[in-house]
Design an enzyme around this catalytic site. Structure first.
Site, mmCIF file in Angstrom:
data_model
loop_
_atom_site.group_PDB
_atom_site.id
_atom_site.type_symbol
_atom_site.label_atom_id
_atom_site.label_comp_id
_atom_site.label_asym_id
_atom_site.label_seq_id
_atom_site.Cartn_x
_atom_site.Cartn_y
_atom_site.Cartn_z
ATOM 1 N N ARG A 140 -6.559 2.314 -2.203
ATOM 2 C CA ARG A 140 -4.889 3.460 -2.278
ATOM 3 C C ARG A 140 -4.362 3.689 -3.509
ATOM 4 O O ARG A 140 -3.873 2.765 -3.761
ATOM 5 C CB ARG A 140 -4.433 3.535 -0.666
ATOM 6 C CG ARG A 140 -3.515 4.504 -0.666
ATOM 7 C CD ARG A 140 -2.139 4.411 0.068
ATOM 8 N NE ARG A 140 -2.559 3.221 1.570
ATOM 9 C CZ ARG A 140 -2.248 2.921 2.383
ATOM 10 N NH1 ARG A 140 -0.482 2.295 2.233
ATOM 11 N NH2 ARG A 140 -2.246 2.761 3.560
ATOM 12 N N ASP A 155 -0.371 -3.051 1.676
ATOM 13 C CA ASP A 155 0.776 -1.855 0.564
ATOM 14 C C ASP A 155 1.084 -2.685 0.040
ATOM 15 O O ASP A 155 1.763 -3.532 -0.340
ATOM 16 C CB ASP A 155 1.578 -1.269 1.998
ATOM 17 C CG ASP A 155 1.545 -0.086 2.533
ATOM 18 O OD1 ASP A 155 1.030 0.561 2.452
ATOM 19 O OD2 ASP A 155 2.671 -0.100 3.758
#
Length: 316
Positions: free
Chosen positions: A192, A142
């Protein structure tokens, strides 16, 4: 400035308020609503939610909530929880071929520790990657606020030397992201793309929602034209449609990219996308430290806040 941008700023300020945090986290009504967006506080609860998603052909990426850890013991606890989670997913036959993977914040595994934080985070992330490789799945790092972007990408490069499938997250609201997309749109690279959910200064990030969307589309064009594996993290129907059109334009097969959405947000649309033969992955957070995550998700998109407030009103 657009009213939604003012709302986003206010929500991000709320996320730093200890008074508001205490009121929300202790209110029975809000905690019951949170269950829609957060998969409980334990590994078994998270695994159960992933199992439910698989019954509708949805994939999952699981996040053990927590960040800005400043002591080694806590970072190691987070690492061990991820390893236990991966083993539990494998035991439930949910991990193979990346059906359920994990998302890891480096600040949760030691990056924020003074001094040797980067080395500690790399060591702990490597252990999580080893566990993921053992059960046949993947890990995505992340992205957090802009002050950690370069350090996170450095850790990504180090991990990819042994685990080339480690995924990256890039945030379209940062001015730098289109260039980062060009660097990462390479064969085997999983990226992502999201809009971004931290309060960032104008010097590094677009402040207007329309500018963030335009940047998202520019970044999508780079990723879809590249040789990597784009992961389209958006609930915006326009961006989902644009991603599909770009994938078609570049002759991408359905297994060469995927859509991602948050648990509890537009679940019917998630199922529709999966039913049409696309890869649809749901971001499944769990753990006791859910408050900061939830507020940032509300700030990220006004519609998310509307979902939450509507749920509160119904429960009330």
């Amino acid at each position: 400035m657009d009213p939604s941008d003012l709302l986003r700023g206010a929500m991000l300020q709320i996320s730093d308020s200890d008074l508001v945090r205490k009121a929300v986290t202790t209110a029975p009504v809000s905690r019951s609503v949170v269950q829609r967006y957060v998969a409980g506080e334990s590994v078994p609860e998270a695994v159960a939610v992933v199992g439910e998603l698989r019954t509708t052909n949805r994939l999952a990426t699981v996040d053990y909530l927590g960040e800005d850890v400043t002591d080694r013991a806590h970072a190691e606890h987070t690492r061990d929880t991820y390893v236990a989670l991966l083993d539990a997913l494998a035991e439930a036959d949910l991990a193979a071929f990346g059906a359920a993977e994990v998302s890891v914040k480096l600040s949760a595994v030691g990056q924020a520790i003074p001094g040797d934080g980067d080395a500690i985070a790399l060591e702990n992330a490597r252990a999580i990657c080893e566990a993921a490789a053992r059960v046949g799945t993947t890990v995505t790092l992340d992205m957090e606020d802009h002050t950690t972007t370069d350090r996170t990408l450095e850790t990504l490069r180090a991990l990819r030397a042994d685990f080339p499938w480690v995924g990256a997250v890039l945030q379209s609201y940062l001015h730098r992201t289109e260039a980062d997309c060009r660097d990462l749109a390479t064969e085997g690279s999983r990226v992502r793309l999201c809009k971004g959910a931290y309060k960032e200064p104008e010097s590094v990030a677009f402040q207007d929602g329309e500018d963030v969307d335009l940047s998202y589309v520019r970044c999508l064009k780079v990723l879809m034209a590249g040789d990597g594996y784009p992961m389209v993290a958006s609930h915006d129907p326009r961006l989902v449609d644009i991603a599909g059109a770009l994938a078609s334009h570049h002759g991408r097969s359905p297994d060469s990219y995927e859509f991602q959405m948050l648990a509890g947000v537009r679940p019917a649309e998630q199922v529709r996308i999966a039913d049409r033969g696309h890869q649809m992955r749901v971001y499944v957070p769990f753990g006791e430290d859910w408050y900061g995550y939830l507020v940032r998700r509300m700030a990220e998109r006004p519609a998310n806040l509307q979902f939450f407030l509507r749920s509160l009103a119904t429960r009330g």
